[in-house]
Design a protein around this motif. Structure first.
Motif, PDB file in Angstrom:
ATOM      1  N   LEU A   1      49.775  33.192  24.227  1.00 38.88           N
ATOM      2  CA  LEU A   1      48.471  33.369  24.852  1.00 38.88           C
ATOM      3  C   LEU A   1      47.434  32.580  24.068  1.00 38.88           C
ATOM      4  N   VAL A   2      46.597  31.851  24.770  1.00 36.91           N
ATOM      5  CA  VAL A   2      45.503  31.106  24.144  1.00 36.91           C
ATOM      6  C   VAL A   2      44.198  31.834  24.457  1.00 36.91           C
ATOM      7  N   ASP A   3      43.699  32.585  23.483  1.00 35.42           N
ATOM      8  CA  ASP A   3      42.428  33.303  23.528  1.00 35.42           C
ATOM      9  C   ASP A   3      42.475  34.578  24.366  1.00 35.42           C
ATOM     10  N   THR A   4      41.624  35.529  23.961  1.00 32.80           N
ATOM     11  CA  THR A   4      41.318  36.691  24.783  1.00 32.80           C
ATOM     12  C   THR A   4      39.888  36.520  25.287  1.00 32.80           C
ATOM     13  N   LEU A   5      39.383  37.502  26.024  1.00 35.91           N
ATOM     14  CA  LEU A   5      38.073  37.373  26.659  1.00 35.91           C
ATOM     15  C   LEU A   5      37.025  38.208  25.928  1.00 35.91           C
ATOM     16  N   PHE A   6      35.809  38.310  26.516  1.00 33.57           N
ATOM     17  CA  PHE A   6      34.657  38.801  25.772  1.00 33.57           C
ATOM     18  C   PHE A   6      34.614  40.323  25.638  1.00 33.57           C
ATOM     19  N   ASP A   7      35.347  41.023  26.481  1.00 30.74           N
ATOM     20  CA  ASP A   7      35.421  42.458  26.272  1.00 30.74           C
ATOM     21  C   ASP A   7      36.814  42.953  26.640  1.00 30.74           C
ATOM     22  N   VAL A   8      37.062  44.214  26.395  1.00 35.75           N
ATOM     23  CA  VAL A   8      38.415  44.761  26.570  1.00 35.75           C
ATOM     24  C   VAL A   8      38.770  44.867  28.049  1.00 35.75           C
ATOM     25  N   LYS A   9      37.819  45.269  28.877  1.00 34.29           N
ATOM     26  CA  LYS A   9      38.089  45.410  30.308  1.00 34.29           C
ATOM     27  C   LYS A   9      38.521  44.089  30.925  1.00 34.29           C
ATOM     28  N   LEU A  10      37.783  43.030  30.651  1.00 29.71           N
ATOM     29  CA  LEU A  10      38.134  41.721  31.200  1.00 29.71           C
ATOM     30  C   LEU A  10      39.478  41.244  30.672  1.00 29.71           C
TER      31      LEU A  10
END
Length: 326
Positions: free
Chosen positions: A44-53
């Motif tokens: 995986l390349v990066d997660t997003l700005f909050d947990v829900k997204l």
């Protein structure tokens, strides 16, 4: 590789085991991520700005790619929260970043943004701008800071099935520890925020000359698909246009610097006519500041003060809003 690209929210199958998760409109905090799969292994390349997204993204990946039910490794391309605040959903997995990026992930942790969400009305123009472009869109409350457990400097190579994946540190540029993720055999690169497609970047670190060199490096590769940190999927033409933007801003800022103008005066004076289609032009204050620091300006030392920059950007943003109403 598939090339019927559309800029819509969600998972896009690029072919050959590559996927991009896109988050229109690509502005403040709306970042992209990627997935590489081969032989039942995943990166995986990066997660997003909050947990829900981030949870929505991981669910979409699991539905489309059975192997994504257990992500093998995560790479965070840099230390901006919209690329790592969702890490807690992969706690205990192999989480990789450059040493410099990992060190900087404590500078503005989720708790800082959570506090701003509660305090923005007391923060003047800076708070009002931050809340309008970012704070009202994401949920920073209760995010658990989850840092990388493996770091490197320079370059690191991974195997995802039979695919060789190169993690190449190209910072300092956008931030101090930027990394791009390159899969040569498939002619794909995940740029992180080394590419903002059709938008002004935020040059938090610089030097700009280093960012231009990173663009030249990517342009030297045989690429078919470029997954930017923000904006629509592109190819080398997107990198070339972005490189031209950086070179233009640096050259124009130099003229203003030599003329004795302040970085604020320069940011307001530089013509953006060639880049009228680029979004977030308020970031010119950050970008000219970075250029001035590179030129040795006495009033542009160190990392720019975030609240001062938010105040400047907010002033421009709200002036444009008012002008649009007239």
């Amino acid at each position: 590789m598939k090339k019927n690209w559309t800029y819509t929210k969600g998972l896009h199958d690029l072919g050959n085991g590559h996927f991009a998760y896109l988050m229109p409109d690509g502005s403040w905090g709306w970042s992209n991520a990627g997935l590489v799969e081969d032989g039942g292994q995943t990166l995986l390349v990066d997660t997003l700005f909050d947990v829900k997204l981030t949870r929505e993204m991981l669910d979409a990946m699991r539905r489309a790619v059975p192997a994504a039910a257990s992500i093998g490794a995560l790479v965070n391309t840099h230390a901006n929260g919209d690329h790592f605040f969702g890490n807690e959903l992969l706690e205990g997995r192999r989480i990789i970043a450059s040493k410099a990026a990992a060190e900087d992930m404590n500078i503005r942790p989720p708790a800082q943004y959570a506090a701003w969400q509660k305090q923005w009305e007391t923060m003047g123009v800076a708070g009002r701008f931050w809340y309008e472009v970012m704070g009202r869109h994401f949920d920073f409350q209760g995010i658990r800071l989850t840092l990388p457990n493996e770091t490197f400097s320079g370059e690191m190579r991974l195997q995802v099935g039979d695919k060789e994946v190169r993690l190449i540190e190209v910072g300092p540029a956008h931030t101090r520890g930027d990394v791009i993720v390159y899969v040569p055999q498939d002619r794909v690169v995940y740029t992180g925020d080394m590419l903002f497609n059709s938008a002004h970047p935020a040059i938090w670190s610089g030097p700009v000359a280093n960012w231009i060199r990173a663009c030249d490096l990517m342009l030297s590769w045989d690429l078919e698909v470029v997954v930017p940190g923000h904006g629509a999927l592109t190819d080398q033409s997107g990198i070339r246009e972005f490189r031209d933007y950086l070179a233009y801003v640096r050259a124009e800022a130099r003229k203003c610097f030599d003329a004795g103008m302040s970085f604020v005066q320069a940011a307001d004076a530089i013509s953006l006519d060639p880049w009228a289609h680029f979004a977030e032009d308020e970031r010119m204050y950050i970008n000219v500041y970075a250029c001035y620091r590179e030129f040795g300006a006495k009033d542009a030392g160190g990392t720019p003060d975030i609240l001062r920059m938010l105040e400047l950007m907010g002033g421009k943003h709200f002036r444009k809003q008012e002008a649009g109403k007239q």
